[in-house]
Design a protein around this motif. Structure first.
Motif, short mmCIF file in Angstrom:
data_model
loop_
_atom_site.label_atom_id
_atom_site.label_comp_id
_atom_site.label_asym_id
_atom_site.label_seq_id
_atom_site.Cartn_x
_atom_site.Cartn_y
_atom_site.Cartn_z
N LEU A 183 0.82 -1.35 0.07
CA LEU A 183 0.01 -0.12 0.02
C LEU A 183 0.86 0.95 0.01
O LEU A 183 0.33 2.31 -0.75
N GLY A 184 1.83 1.14 0.69
CA GLY A 184 2.77 2.55 0.83
C GLY A 184 3.51 2.60 -0.39
O GLY A 184 4.00 3.76 -0.88
N ALA A 185 3.77 1.65 -1.21
CA ALA A 185 4.56 1.74 -2.44
C ALA A 185 3.68 2.47 -3.51
O ALA A 185 4.22 3.21 -4.32
N LYS A 186 2.27 2.44 -3.25
CA LYS A 186 1.53 3.01 -4.23
C LYS A 186 1.76 4.64 -4.13
O LYS A 186 1.52 5.28 -5.18
N SER A 187 1.63 5.12 -2.70
CA SER A 187 2.05 6.40 -2.66
C SER A 187 3.26 6.93 -3.16
O SER A 187 3.47 7.92 -3.82
N LEU A 188 4.32 5.94 -3.20
CA LEU A 188 5.66 6.49 -3.49
C LEU A 188 5.71 6.44 -5.16
O LEU A 188 6.12 7.50 -5.58
#
Length: 277
Positions: A183-188
């Motif tokens: 999920l955090g990779a999507k923001s990155l």
């Protein structure tokens, strides 16, 4: 109606009962949005008189804002199924919603646990989160993960603890690390961040910050495990984002390459015709 408690759940039968038991005496209504549980989550919720609704899964922020829209109380307590309030906090919450004040929201101190052991230091220690707020003055941020409440001031702090059973087993830790990293990779990706270099730098800083600077080592073996998992989560987040960016770059190059080959072929053909003439 003074206080609405809102929860979003999926397969939380192992912890939901304790959560609902802790807030039942202080909440005037309990709203539970379930996104496809296959265990006894729904039945447990209804056994406590909660308004349980089955929905799709639009993401953490959207689901919590959806639950907020269904609340009718002047005040809202946002709580997760793996959390429960202590008696001191319950009394403090009830006193706050009954008081005549201009405060619009309250921060609550959290005590996280790792496999049942309390965590006092590091990245998980000494956390305060805004969880009690006036419904008309607050909303959840729209982010893929780790959403938070935005509330108009003034804000206050409550007495007592919100207990958070963050990790119940080593397997649970690994699953959450992978899920939150994705999920955090999507923001990155949206910011164009990620890659091997960023992964090394940010993962190293995550360990240094949590285990040393924030005193995670004072929690002993638990502090070490948390620091390692936070480091791994950070590493995976940046590596996954980098992999996505690399994949997109290759697709872009693949689309451009045939056109370049085609243009070169036309130039060579034209040159050959001119030479023959």
């Amino acid at each position: 109606m003074k206080l609405s408690a809102i929860l979003i759940v999926r397969n939380e039968a192992h912890c939901l009962e304790r959560c609902l038991r802790s807030i039942g005496p202080i909440a005037d209504e309990i709203i539970v949005l379930d996104s496809g549980s296959t265990d006894d989550t729904v039945a447990i919720g209804r056994s406590f008189g909660a308004q349980v609704e089955s929905t799709d899964w639009p993401g953490y922020s959207a689901q919590k804002n959806r639950a907020l829209q269904r609340a009718r109380g002047e005040w809202v307590l946002s709580i997760d199924a793996d959390e429960h309030v202590t008696p001191e906090l319950a009394a403090s919450i009830r006193a706050a919603v009954e008081a005549q004040s201009d405060v619009n929201g309250y921060l609550i101190r959290f005590l996280a646990t790792w496999c049942g052991k309390p965590v006092y230091f590091g990245d998980w220690g000494q956390k305060w989160h805004l969880r009690l707020f006036r419904r008309r003055f607050a909303r959840f941020t729209e982010v893929p993960v780790h959403e938070r409440v935005i509330c108009e001031p003034p804000l206050g702090k409550l007495q007592g603890l919100m207990m958070h059973d963050s990790v119940v087993s080593e397997e649970d830790a690994r699953e959450k690390t992978r899920a939150y990293a994705e999920l955090g990779a999507k923001s990155l990706c949206a910011r164009g961040a990620g890659g091997l270099g960023s992964a090394l730098i940010h993962a190293g800083w995550a360990f240094l910050r949590g285990f040393l600077l924030k005193g995670g080592f004072l929690d002993g073996a638990v502090g070490w495990r948390i620091a390692c998992e936070m480091t791994r989560r950070t590493w995976l987040r940046y590596r996954l984002a980098g992999a996505v960016a690399e994949h997109r770059s290759r697709k872009h190059a693949h689309r451009l390459f045939p056109r370049r080959v085609g243009s070169l072929s036309k130039v060579l053909l034209f040159a050959a015709l001119m030479a023959a003439a």
